[in-house]
Write an enzyme that holds these catalytic residues in place. Structure first.
Site, PDB file in Angstrom:
ATOM      1  N   GLY A   1       0.812  -1.210   0.000  1.00 52.47           N
ATOM      2  CA  GLY A   1       0.000   0.000   0.000  1.00 52.47           C
ATOM      3  C   GLY A   1       0.844   1.258   0.000  1.00 52.47           C
ATOM      4  N   ARG A   2       2.104   1.085   0.339  1.00 52.96           N
ATOM      5  CA  ARG A   2       2.977   2.267   0.363  1.00 52.96           C
ATOM      6  C   ARG A   2       4.425   1.895   0.086  1.00 52.96           C
ATOM      7  NH1 ARG A   2       4.012   3.512   6.575  1.00 52.96           N
ATOM      8  NH2 ARG A   2       3.671   1.437   7.421  1.00 52.96           N
TER       9      ARG A   2
ATOM     10  N   LYS B   1      10.060   1.763   0.599  1.00 59.20           N
ATOM     11  CA  LYS B   1       8.884   1.895   1.475  1.00 59.20           C
ATOM     12  C   LYS B   1       8.575   3.369   1.694  1.00 59.20           C
ATOM     13  CE  LYS B   1       7.178  -0.207   5.765  1.00 59.20           C
ATOM     14  NZ  LYS B   1       7.518  -1.202   6.783  1.00 59.20           N
TER      15      LYS B   1
ATOM     16  N   ARG C   1      14.643  -1.006   1.383  1.00 54.43           N
ATOM     17  CA  ARG C   1      14.824  -2.298   2.038  1.00 54.43           C
ATOM     18  C   ARG C   1      15.381  -3.313   1.051  1.00 54.43           C
ATOM     19  NH1 ARG C   1       9.564  -4.201   4.955  1.00 54.43           N
ATOM     20  NH2 ARG C   1       8.747  -4.529   2.874  1.00 54.43           N
TER      21      ARG C   1
ATOM     22  N   ASP D   1       0.733 -11.430   6.953  1.00 55.57           N
ATOM     23  CA  ASP D   1       1.252 -10.628   5.843  1.00 55.57           C
ATOM     24  C   ASP D   1       2.605 -10.010   6.202  1.00 55.57           C
ATOM     25  OD1 ASP D   1      -0.770  -9.255   7.557  1.00 55.57           O
ATOM     26  OD2 ASP D   1       0.098  -7.479   6.647  1.00 55.57           O
TER      27      ASP D   1
HETATM   28  P1  AMP Z   1       1.740  -2.834   8.093  1.00 52.22           P
HETATM   29  O1  AMP Z   1       0.962  -2.710   9.350  1.00 52.22           O
HETATM   30  O2  AMP Z   1       2.732  -1.737   7.860  1.00 52.22           O
HETATM   31  O3  AMP Z   1       2.322  -4.172   7.902  1.00 52.22           O
HETATM   32  O4  AMP Z   1       0.669  -2.616   6.912  1.00 52.22           O
HETATM   33  C1  AMP Z   1      -0.502  -3.378   6.728  1.00 52.22           C
HETATM   34  C2  AMP Z   1      -1.124  -3.024   5.384  1.00 52.22           C
HETATM   35  O5  AMP Z   1      -1.493  -1.650   5.363  1.00 52.22           O
HETATM   36  C3  AMP Z   1      -0.187  -3.207   4.206  1.00 52.22           C
HETATM   37  O6  AMP Z   1      -0.957  -3.627   3.110  1.00 52.22           O
HETATM   38  C4  AMP Z   1       0.390  -1.847   4.009  1.00 52.22           C
HETATM   39  O7  AMP Z   1       0.846  -1.629   2.706  1.00 52.22           O
HETATM   40  C5  AMP Z   1      -0.801  -0.967   4.330  1.00 52.22           C
HETATM   41  N1  AMP Z   1      -0.410   0.365   4.816  1.00 52.22           N
HETATM   42  C6  AMP Z   1       0.142   0.691   6.003  1.00 52.22           C
HETATM   43  N2  AMP Z   1       0.366   2.012   6.099  1.00 52.22           N
HETATM   44  C7  AMP Z   1      -0.065   2.552   4.935  1.00 52.22           C
HETATM   45  C8  AMP Z   1      -0.121   3.877   4.406  1.00 52.22           C
HETATM   46  N3  AMP Z   1       0.311   4.919   5.095  1.00 52.22           N
HETATM   47  N4  AMP Z   1      -0.614   4.030   3.161  1.00 52.22           N
HETATM   48  C9  AMP Z   1      -1.070   2.991   2.447  1.00 52.22           C
HETATM   49  N5  AMP Z   1      -1.059   1.728   2.886  1.00 52.22           N
HETATM   50  C10 AMP Z   1      -0.565   1.500   4.116  1.00 52.22           C
HETATM   51 MG    MG Z   2       3.146  -5.238   6.636  1.00 54.62          MG
END
Ligand code: AMP
Ligand code: MG
EC number: 2.7.7.-
Length: 487
Positions: free
Chosen positions: A92-93, A113, A176, A252
């Protein structure tokens, strides 16, 4: 040594096609600047460390420029988050910029990232803030130095781009490196969306690239799953032995390579606390420190479920059965070494458990206890360390047992004991308050502290002149920092 434009790309994941990822270009950060770079990570790409200081470096990893051969892609996956299934996640980012191979023939994914919105951003802004990027960078490089399998971090690029979290912060990107960015959730995605042909393609890809030796086995997929079980058992044993709390062990965030992956509200223990919860949003303690062990197995079961089209349930169960015994063996082996023992005895498990019970909520610093235990002979060390324990009589009884065990262990000089123990017991650890100090300075534009801390943590076992302040217990303000999930 290579210049930045001399990298050799081989984008094997991108070639799997649009069912697996989507082409997305990075969204540049305003006024990109180098915050910190890891020379050791740059060496993995044969990059000359001097290039980190050039403007083009910040432009490349701040999303302004791209190599012609790079193929930036956002990967799709899903996963179990806090026990519940989320049908679609994905980068997502973050973007897989491409896959590079070095002169040794090793392939490394370059993943940026904080690179902006993608089709998988859901409600997010596609950004990462400086604070969380610095934390991921430091953790990756610190875990690696401790010998704990992990993704690596090449650099953090800061910017003036405003990003809103609980307050306004600044956007950043972390580059990364990993041999693969494939997660348990990739397999889950194709299993639950009922796309067996893509799932088979994914499995073949993983087998060919990462587990080629499993091809020799009668059931290659089963052999691969077994290997994933083994690697995860070993990784989590190392987390537990060194007091690392991941914080968000959703499927994930679990790598099919058994490396520590996706750093969020992680923490290293200061005082020992088996029930420590580092993630402020984890109200039930699902991912508490001691729960990491059963959760590791739970996550592997979720992966096993996704592999049922390829492997019989009985065989999967049998492979899953390897997890706990392997975990125990690795953990005990490491803890024996942390205690300075060179032989194995039946009762060592209870010796370790007895110590941790005494440490629990006794205000004993987990890292420094083991370091100091090796400073002197067993007798002198325990005499000095007992003051830290609330239950001194309990500690004395444990100490008698420990001294007797050390005496049975072998005949070695104190010099040998110290050397052996200091080689496995770090003096410096990435304490939350140290990261916080570095972040506070970096947020005001001073990157010297994050660079210094990174440098200290690359040699955690070596006493470094003038760096005493990095080996201190946290001050009161730094003991129970709440790290939010928002990053
Ligand atoms: P994480 O908790 O960082 O492992 O993220 C869980 C999911 O949310 C993943 O699919 C990330 O890509 C998405 N995600 C987390 N933060 C963001 C953000 N600021 N913008 C878009 N997607 C996000
Ligand atoms: Mg993640």
């Amino acid at each position: 040594m290579k210049a930045l434009d001399e990298l050799t790309f081989d984008n094997r994941f991108a070639r799997l096609g649009d069912a697996f990822s989507t082409h997305v270009l990075p969204e540049p950060l305003d006024e990109p600047r180098l915050v910190v770079a890891s020379k050791a990570a740059m060496a993995l790409l044969d990059l000359d460390p001097a290039v980190a200081e050039t403007p083009v470096f910040a432009e490349l990893f701040g999303g302004h420029k791209l190599w012609a051969e790079a193929e930036p892609r956002a990967m799709v996956y899903s996963g179990h988050q806090f026990g519940g299934y989320t049908p679609q996640l994905g980068d997502g980012r973050g973007l897989l910029l491409g896959e590079v191979y070095n002169e040794a023939g090793e392939h490394w994914d370059l993943h940026l990232k904080g690179a902006g919105m993608t089709p998988y951003s859901r409600m997010g802004d596609g950004r990462a803030v400086l604070r969380s990027s610095i934390r991921e960078f430091l953790a990756s490089e610190a875990l690696h130095a401790l010998g704990i399998p992990t993704s690596r971090a090449l650099c953090v690029i800061g910017s003036s781009t405003p990003v809103w979290r609980e307050k306004q912060e600044r956007g950043a990107m972390v580059l990364r490196l990993a041999h693969s960015h494939i997660r348990f959730g990739h397999f889950e995605y194709f299993y639950y969306t009922k796309k067996p042909e893509h799932q088979a393609e994914l499995a073949e890809h993983v087998l060919n690239l990462h587990y080629p030796e499993c091809r020799e086995q009668p059931e290659p997929y089963l052999a691969m799953f077994r290997e994933i079980v083994e690697r995860n058992a070993e990784m989590i044993a190392k987390w537990q032995a060194y007091g690392f709390c991941h914080g968000v062990m959703n499927t994930d965030n679990m790598s099919i390579l058994g490396i520590t992956f996706d750093f969020g509200p992680f923490a290293f223990l200061d005082d020992f606390d088996a029930h420590f919860i580092c993630n402020h949003s984890d109200h039930e303690g699902r991912y508490s420190f001691s729960n990491q062990v059963p959760i590791g197995q739970w996550n592997l079961s979720a992966l096993a479920q996704a592999l049922t089209p390829f492997i019989s349930v009985d065989a999967l169960k049998e492979a899953l059965g390897l997890y706990l015994p392997l975990y125990q063996a690795h953990y005990l082996d490491l803890m024996r070494r942390r205690l300075g023992l060179t032989t194995a005895e039946e009762d060592d498990q209870t010796l370790v458990e007895g110590l941790l019970k005494l440490m629990q909520n006794s205000g004993v610093d987990y890292t420094l206890f083991f370091r100091r235990l090796g400073d002197e002979s067993a007798t002198l060390a325990v005499a000095r360390l007992r003051d830290d324990f609330v239950d001194m009589a309990g500690f004395d009884a444990w100490a008698e047992r420990y001294k007797a065990r050390v005496a049975r262990d072998g005949d070695y000089t104190q010099e040998q004991r110290r050397e052996r123990m200091h080689a496995v017991n770090p003096l410096y650890i990435l304490r939350n308050y140290l990261a916080q100090n570095a972040i506070t300075a970096a947020e005001s534009g001073d990157y010297s502290e994050v660079r210094r801390l990174h440098d200290v943590l690359t040699r955690p076992f070596e006493e470094q002149a003038g760096m005493e302040q990095y080996a201190q217990r946290p001050p009161d303000w730094g003991k129970h920092l709440e790290i939010s999930c928002s990053s």
